[in-house]
Design a protein around this motif. Structure first.
Motif, PDB file in Angstrom:
ATOM      1  N   HIS A   1       0.848  -1.069  -0.009  1.00 26.35           N
ATOM      2  CA  HIS A   1      -0.098   0.064   0.049  1.00 26.35           C
ATOM      3  C   HIS A   1       1.003   1.425   0.224  1.00 26.35           C
ATOM      4  O   HIS A   1       0.521   2.259  -0.732  1.00 26.35           O
TER       5      HIS A   1
ATOM      6  N   ASN B   1       2.354   1.647  -3.419  1.00 29.28           N
ATOM      7  CA  ASN B   1       1.316   2.163  -4.632  1.00 29.28           C
ATOM      8  C   ASN B   1       1.078   3.422  -4.235  1.00 29.28           C
ATOM      9  O   ASN B   1       0.937   4.347  -5.503  1.00 29.28           O
TER      10      ASN B   1
ATOM     11  N   ALA C   1      -7.437   3.124   5.484  1.00 22.74           N
ATOM     12  CA  ALA C   1      -8.138   4.130   6.316  1.00 22.74           C
ATOM     13  C   ALA C   1      -7.020   4.955   6.986  1.00 22.74           C
ATOM     14  O   ALA C   1      -7.219   6.298   7.058  1.00 22.74           O
TER      15      ALA C   1
HETATM   16  P1  ADP Z   1      -4.356  -4.147  -2.741  1.00 23.76           P
HETATM   17  O1  ADP Z   1      -5.326  -4.660  -1.675  1.00 23.76           O
HETATM   18  O2  ADP Z   1      -4.932  -4.452  -3.974  1.00 23.76           O
HETATM   19  O3  ADP Z   1      -2.971  -4.338  -2.518  1.00 23.76           O
HETATM   20  P2  ADP Z   1      -3.841  -1.667  -1.593  1.00 23.76           P
HETATM   21  O4  ADP Z   1      -2.790  -2.538  -0.698  1.00 23.76           O
HETATM   22  O5  ADP Z   1      -3.084  -0.235  -2.334  1.00 23.76           O
HETATM   23  O6  ADP Z   1      -4.627  -2.294  -2.691  1.00 23.76           O
HETATM   24  O7  ADP Z   1      -4.813  -1.011  -0.943  1.00 23.76           O
HETATM   25  C1  ADP Z   1      -5.716  -1.480   0.239  1.00 23.76           C
HETATM   26  C2  ADP Z   1      -6.553  -0.536   0.820  1.00 23.76           C
HETATM   27  O8  ADP Z   1      -7.795  -0.572  -0.067  1.00 23.76           O
HETATM   28  C3  ADP Z   1      -7.193  -1.434   2.108  1.00 23.76           C
HETATM   29  O9  ADP Z   1      -6.170  -1.105   3.217  1.00 23.76           O
HETATM   30  C4  ADP Z   1      -8.620  -0.875   2.163  1.00 23.76           C
HETATM   31  O10 ADP Z   1      -8.640   0.471   2.941  1.00 23.76           O
HETATM   32  C5  ADP Z   1      -8.997  -0.429   0.744  1.00 23.76           C
HETATM   33  N1  ADP Z   1     -10.115  -1.268   0.060  1.00 23.76           N
HETATM   34  C6  ADP Z   1      -9.671  -2.590  -0.289  1.00 23.76           C
HETATM   35  N2  ADP Z   1     -11.012  -2.825  -0.833  1.00 23.76           N
HETATM   36  C7  ADP Z   1     -12.071  -1.867  -0.516  1.00 23.76           C
HETATM   37  C8  ADP Z   1     -13.269  -1.858  -0.638  1.00 23.76           C
HETATM   38  N3  ADP Z   1     -14.081  -2.675  -1.330  1.00 23.76           N
HETATM   39  N4  ADP Z   1     -13.978  -0.684  -0.557  1.00 23.76           N
HETATM   40  C9  ADP Z   1     -13.182   0.176   0.136  1.00 23.76           C
HETATM   41  N5  ADP Z   1     -11.855   0.148   0.520  1.00 23.76           N
HETATM   42  C10 ADP Z   1     -11.296  -0.817  -0.001  1.00 23.76           C
END
Ligand code: ADP
Ligand code: MG
Ligand code: MG
Length: 207
Positions: free
Chosen positions: A38, A41, A192
């Motif tokens: 995250h 990213n 969050a």
């Molecule tokens: P990935 O999970 O694809 O590796 P990231 O790590 O960049 O993507 O982002 C993860 C974050 O995305 C989570 O911590 C959460 O806050 C958010 N997230 C994941 N799925 C959802 C969803 N369906 N609705 C809202 N937020 C989400």
């Protein structure tokens, strides 16, 4: 005092800096309940945003938020890219050249609604919605009780920070963290937490 394009550019600059500063921390949070990307990213996304904004003259908030949205959608990837991209597209639609307290609250509400629609998540599912939804409520309450733009952003940033802390005990039911089920409890949600940094940057840019 109304907020303008200068605020939008300063907010973006501070958001880019926050993504850099908190990169390892956000990745560590994602390592506990996700796939440990995250922070990378977001940092990659906002670095690309800075480049994109410096390449074209930025006329107004709507255009700038749209450029940010497009860049985040194409560079961040994963879950967060489309979600934050949607948030910024909604900010673009709600933005004005001069934004008063009520406009700022309406923008935060629009971004929050966009994230919820895109991710089909509601509060309590341990996602970035748990930062944005309370921020939106607090911003609207502040605007209705006569706060100025800074007051509205203060209310939003502080509610987002509390909301992010409240994800600690939640069990994730959306996103990668939901694969862990009950084991997702006891960790903060990375999205969050990063969303609370974004709203904090919005406040600092106005202060
Ligand atoms: P990935 O999970 O694809 O590796 P990231 O790590 O960049 O993507 O982002 C993860 C974050 O995305 C989570 O911590 C959460 O806050 C958010 N997230 C994941 N799925 C959802 C969803 N369906 N609705 C809202 N937020 C989400
Ligand atoms: Mg991840
Ligand atoms: Mg990923």
């Amino acid at each position: 005092m109304a907020l303008n394009q200068e605020w939008v550019l300063r907010w973006t600059e501070l958001a880019t800096r926050a993504a850099q500063t908190h990169r390892e921390e956000l990745t560590a949070l994602d390592r506990a309940i996700g796939d440990a990307d995250h922070g990378e990213n977001l940092d990659r996304g906002f670095t690309a945003v800075s480049e994109a904004l410096s390449q074209t003259p930025q006329e107004d908030p709507a255009q700038t938020f749209r450029t940010i949205a497009m860049t985040l959608m194409s560079k961040v990837g994963g879950a967060a890219g489309p979600l934050l991209g949607t948030a910024y597209l909604r900010l673009s639609s709600a933005a004005k050249p001069a934004m008063e307290a009520g406009d700022v609250a309406a923008m935060i509400e629009a971004a929050s609604a966009g994230i919820q629609a895109r991710g089909r998540a509601t509060e309590g599912e341990k996602t970035m919605v748990d930062a944005w939804a309370p921020a939106s409520r607090a911003a609207q309450e502040a605007a209705q009780s006569g706060a100025d733009c800074v007051g509205v952003l203060q209310a939003a940033a502080s509610a987002a920070a509390n909301g992010a802390q409240n994800t600690l005990d939640m069990v994730a039911t959306k996103g990668r963290a939901s694969y862990l089920g009950e084991r997702s409890a006891g960790h903060l949600d990375p999205g969050a937490v990063s969303s609370s940094y974004l709203l904090d940057a919005a406040l600092k840019a106005a202060d």
